[in-house]
Scaffold this motif. Structure first.
Motif, PDB file in Angstrom:
ATOM      1  N   HIS A  52       0.706  -1.252  -0.070  1.00 42.55           N
ATOM      2  CA  HIS A  52       0.054   0.089   0.188  1.00 42.55           C
ATOM      3  C   HIS A  52       0.894   1.294   0.255  1.00 42.55           C
ATOM      4  CE1 HIS A  52      -3.593   2.405   1.318  1.00 42.55           C
ATOM      5  NE2 HIS A  52      -2.679   3.208   2.059  1.00 42.55           N
ATOM      6  N   SER A  53       0.346   2.163  -0.648  1.00 43.86           N
ATOM      7  CA  SER A  53       0.954   3.545  -0.458  1.00 43.86           C
ATOM      8  C   SER A  53      -0.233   4.672  -0.472  1.00 43.86           C
ATOM      9  CB  SER A  53       2.073   3.625  -1.514  1.00 43.86           C
ATOM     10  OG  SER A  53       2.938   5.109  -1.022  1.00 43.86           O
ATOM     11  N   HIS A  54       0.430   6.081  -0.117  1.00 43.77           N
ATOM     12  CA  HIS A  54      -0.362   7.239   0.002  1.00 43.77           C
ATOM     13  C   HIS A  54       0.493   8.329   0.062  1.00 43.77           C
ATOM     14  CE1 HIS A  54       0.017   5.036   4.092  1.00 43.77           C
ATOM     15  NE2 HIS A  54       1.184   5.644   3.808  1.00 43.77           N
ATOM     16  N   ASP A  55      -0.143   9.490  -0.218  1.00 42.23           N
ATOM     17  CA  ASP A  55       0.762  10.679  -0.081  1.00 42.23           C
ATOM     18  C   ASP A  55       0.979  11.346   1.453  1.00 42.23           C
ATOM     19  OD1 ASP A  55       2.006  12.577  -0.960  1.00 42.23           O
ATOM     20  OD2 ASP A  55       0.449  13.978  -1.579  1.00 42.23           O
ATOM     21  N   VAL A  56       1.805  10.333   2.224  1.00 42.40           N
ATOM     22  CA  VAL A  56       2.152  10.629   3.441  1.00 42.40           C
ATOM     23  C   VAL A  56       3.796  10.350   3.505  1.00 42.40           C
ATOM     24  CG1 VAL A  56       1.808   9.962   5.938  1.00 42.40           C
ATOM     25  CG2 VAL A  56      -0.049   9.984   4.620  1.00 42.40           C
ATOM     26  N   TYR A  58       7.580   9.948   4.854  1.00 39.89           N
ATOM     27  CA  TYR A  58       8.129   9.419   6.354  1.00 39.89           C
ATOM     28  C   TYR A  58       8.621  10.630   7.107  1.00 39.89           C
ATOM     29  CZ  TYR A  58       8.453   4.523   4.367  1.00 39.89           C
ATOM     30  OH  TYR A  58       8.393   3.280   4.192  1.00 39.89           O
ATOM     31  N   GLY A  59       8.524  10.639   8.432  1.00 39.23           N
ATOM     32  CA  GLY A  59       9.169  11.735   9.407  1.00 39.23           C
ATOM     33  C   GLY A  59      10.616  11.474   9.498  1.00 39.23           C
ATOM     34  N   SER A  60      11.259  10.469   8.957  1.00 40.92           N
ATOM     35  CA  SER A  60      12.491  10.177   9.393  1.00 40.92           C
ATOM     36  C   SER A  60      13.394   9.677   8.059  1.00 40.92           C
ATOM     37  CB  SER A  60      12.971   9.498  10.534  1.00 40.92           C
ATOM     38  OG  SER A  60      12.375   8.179  10.343  1.00 40.92           O
ATOM     39  N   GLY A  61      14.530   9.089   7.967  1.00 42.99           N
ATOM     40  CA  GLY A  61      14.950   8.494   6.956  1.00 42.99           C
ATOM     41  C   GLY A  61      15.000   9.430   5.544  1.00 42.99           C
ATOM     42  N   SER A  62      14.321   8.849   4.621  1.00 40.32           N
ATOM     43  CA  SER A  62      14.500   9.791   3.272  1.00 40.32           C
ATOM     44  C   SER A  62      13.566  10.838   3.218  1.00 40.32           C
ATOM     45  CB  SER A  62      14.067   8.725   2.073  1.00 40.32           C
ATOM     46  OG  SER A  62      12.793   8.454   2.212  1.00 40.32           O
ATOM     47  N   GLY A  63      12.592  10.660   3.802  1.00 36.67           N
ATOM     48  CA  GLY A  63      11.219  11.701   3.811  1.00 36.67           C
ATOM     49  C   GLY A  63      10.467  11.552   2.861  1.00 36.67           C
ATOM     50  N   GLN A  64      10.747  10.511   2.048  1.00 34.36           N
ATOM     51  CA  GLN A  64       9.894  10.166   0.720  1.00 34.36           C
ATOM     52  C   GLN A  64       8.620   9.595   1.220  1.00 34.36           C
ATOM     53  OE1 GLN A  64      12.646   7.878  -1.808  1.00 34.36           O
ATOM     54  NE2 GLN A  64      14.037   9.153  -1.744  1.00 34.36           N
ATOM     55  N   ARG A 110       1.358   7.532  -8.790  1.00 30.02           N
ATOM     56  CA  ARG A 110       2.170   7.563  -9.873  1.00 30.02           C
ATOM     57  C   ARG A 110       3.876   7.584  -9.328  1.00 30.02           C
ATOM     58  NH1 ARG A 110       0.569   6.889 -14.723  1.00 30.02           N
ATOM     59  NH2 ARG A 110       2.376   7.865 -15.911  1.00 30.02           N
ATOM     60  N   ARG A 111       4.298   7.096  -8.518  1.00 30.48           N
ATOM     61  CA  ARG A 111       5.478   7.079  -7.904  1.00 30.48           C
ATOM     62  C   ARG A 111       5.842   5.447  -7.802  1.00 30.48           C
ATOM     63  NH1 ARG A 111       3.684  11.499  -4.062  1.00 30.48           N
ATOM     64  NH2 ARG A 111       4.953  13.459  -5.010  1.00 30.48           N
ATOM     65  N   LEU A 112       7.280   5.245  -7.916  1.00 32.97           N
ATOM     66  CA  LEU A 112       7.725   3.771  -7.938  1.00 32.97           C
ATOM     67  C   LEU A 112       8.027   3.307  -6.701  1.00 32.97           C
ATOM     68  CD1 LEU A 112       9.370   4.981 -11.197  1.00 32.97           C
ATOM     69  CD2 LEU A 112       7.820   3.145 -11.322  1.00 32.97           C
ATOM     70  N   LEU A 113       7.811   2.203  -6.889  1.00 31.06           N
ATOM     71  CA  LEU A 113       8.093   1.166  -5.411  1.00 31.06           C
ATOM     72  C   LEU A 113       9.718   1.170  -5.494  1.00 31.06           C
ATOM     73  CD1 LEU A 113       7.123  -0.626  -3.160  1.00 31.06           C
ATOM     74  CD2 LEU A 113       7.763  -2.446  -4.622  1.00 31.06           C
ATOM     75  N   HIS A 114      10.336   1.657  -4.367  1.00 30.51           N
ATOM     76  CA  HIS A 114      11.825   2.035  -4.463  1.00 30.51           C
ATOM     77  C   HIS A 114      12.440   1.628  -2.986  1.00 30.51           C
ATOM     78  CE1 HIS A 114      15.182   4.963  -5.342  1.00 30.51           C
ATOM     79  NE2 HIS A 114      15.161   5.356  -4.133  1.00 30.51           N
ATOM     80  N   SER A 115      13.886   1.338  -3.172  1.00 24.32           N
ATOM     81  CA  SER A 115      14.598   1.065  -1.930  1.00 24.32           C
ATOM     82  C   SER A 115      15.806   1.856  -2.097  1.00 24.32           C
ATOM     83  CB  SER A 115      14.603  -0.499  -1.702  1.00 24.32           C
ATOM     84  OG  SER A 115      15.056  -0.526  -0.174  1.00 24.32           O
ATOM     85  N   ALA A 130       7.919   5.235  -1.882  1.00 21.95           N
ATOM     86  CA  ALA A 130       7.396   5.365  -3.148  1.00 21.95           C
ATOM     87  C   ALA A 130       8.070   6.658  -3.907  1.00 21.95           C
ATOM     88  CB  ALA A 130       6.094   5.597  -3.544  1.00 21.95           C
ATOM     89  N   PHE A 131       8.947   6.606  -5.018  1.00 21.53           N
ATOM     90  CA  PHE A 131       9.522   7.801  -5.453  1.00 21.53           C
ATOM     91  C   PHE A 131       9.613   8.046  -6.737  1.00 21.53           C
ATOM     92  CE2 PHE A 131      13.881   8.408  -7.376  1.00 21.53           C
ATOM     93  CZ  PHE A 131      14.204   9.720  -6.715  1.00 21.53           C
ATOM     94  N   GLY A 132       9.792   9.336  -7.182  1.00 20.54           N
ATOM     95  CA  GLY A 132      10.082   9.996  -8.557  1.00 20.54           C
ATOM     96  C   GLY A 132       8.882  10.594  -8.974  1.00 20.54           C
ATOM     97  N   ASP A 133       8.514  10.967 -10.096  1.00 28.05           N
ATOM     98  CA  ASP A 133       7.546  11.925 -10.411  1.00 28.05           C
ATOM     99  C   ASP A 133       7.030  11.252 -11.999  1.00 28.05           C
ATOM    100  OD1 ASP A 133       7.543  13.979  -8.649  1.00 28.05           O
ATOM    101  OD2 ASP A 133       9.524  14.473  -9.158  1.00 28.05           O
TER     102      ASP A 133
END
Length: 225
Positions: A52-56, A58-64, A110-115, A130-133
Motif C-alpha cells: 500500500h502507499s499514500h501521499d504521506v 516518512y518523518g525520518s530517513g529519506s522523507g519520501q 504514479r510514484r515507483l516502489l523504491h529502496s 514510493a519515489f519519482g515523478d
C-alpha cells in the motif's frame, strides 16, 4: 433519440462486463502469468496484508512517500502497475519472466516502489518508499522477480519474492505496526535475506491479457532481463 443511444449502451455494458472479469482474484483468473501493464495488489503471504502507499511522507530517513501494508482488500491505494525496468520497453500484455527486472508504479500517485540505504523506521531494515515523478525515478526503483515455482514466467498462482537491485534486499513485512497518522498499518522494508516474511502473492487486480497467442516469437524475442 432512445434508439440512437442503444449502440453506446451496448458498448458500455460490454466494457463493464470485461472489467468485472479482469478485476478479480488473480488465482481465479484464466491466464496464469503476470503481464506488463497489469495493475494488481500484492499480498504478503505470511501476514496476509497488501502492499500500500499514500501521499504521506516518512518523518525520518529519506522523507519520501511512505509504503506500508494494510489488511483491507478493497483499498484503492493498493494497486501497482507492472512496468519494464529503467530504460527498457515492456510491451503491454507481455508475460514477465522469472529473473526479469521490473518496476512497480503506484497507480494513485504514479510514484515507483523504491529502496535505498536509509534505515526503515521500526525494524531498522532498509527503507522502502514510493519515489519519482509521473512514473520516472532512478535505479532504486528496479526489482528482480524471484519465482518460487521454478517455472519460466511470473505466475499468479505461486509465491514470489522481489529483490531490489540497488540494496540487494527483499521486499519484506516484519509485522511491526505504525501508530498515528497511519495507525494499524504494517511497516514494509527491505530485508537482506530471503525468509518466509518476504514471500508475496498476486491478489486482486486489473489484468492485461496477451495481445498475441502465448508462445509466439513476439515474446520469445524479448529476453532482456
Amino acid at each position: 433519440m432512445a434508439l440512437s443511444m442503444y449502440p453506446v449502451c451496448v458498448l458500455v455494458l460490454y466494457f463493464l462486463a470485461q472489467l468485472s472479469v479482469d478485476k478479480a482474484d488473480a488465482r481465479d483468473f484464466d491466464y496464469e502469468y503476470i503481464t506488463c501493464g497489469s495493475s494488481l495488489k500484492l499480498m504478503n503471504s505470511h501476514h496476509q496484508v497488501r502492499l500500500h502507499s499514500h501521499d504521506v511522507k516518512y518523518g525520518s530517513g529519506s522523507g519520501q512517500q511512505s509504503v506500508t501494508a494494510v489488511d483491507s482488500t478493497d483499498d484503492h491505494n493498493s494497486y501497482w502497475t507492472v512496468r519494464g525496468k529503467t530504460g527498457a520497453q515492456c510491451t503491454r500484455g507481455q508475460p514477465i519472466k522469472c529473473g526479469q527486472t521490473v518496476r512497480l508504479m503506484h497507480l494513485s500517485t504514479r510514484r515507483l516502489l523504491h529502496s535505498h540505504h536509509f534505515q526503515s523506521p521500526l525494524s531498522h531494515n532498509m527503507e522502502v518508499s514510493a519515489f519519482g515523478d509521473d512514473g520516472e525515478g532512478d535505479e532504486g526503483d528496479n526489482w528482480v522477480v524471484i519465482c518460487s515455482s521454478g517455472g519460466k514466467y511470473w505466475s499468479r498462482k505461486t509465491n514470489f519474492r522481489l529483490k531490489n537491485v540497488v540494496t540487494e534486499s527483499y521486499l519484506h513485512v516484519s509485522g511491526d505496526t505504525y501508530g498515528r497518522p497511519i495507525h494499524g498499518q504494517r511497516e514494509v522494508s527491505a530485508h537482506p535475506n530471503p525468509t518466509d516474511l518476504n514471500f508475496w502473492m498476486a491478489a486482486e487486480g486489473i489484468f492485461v491479457k496477451p495481445t498475441v497467442p502465448f508462445g509466439s516469437n513476439v515474446y520469445q524475442d524479448h529476453d532482456e532481463l
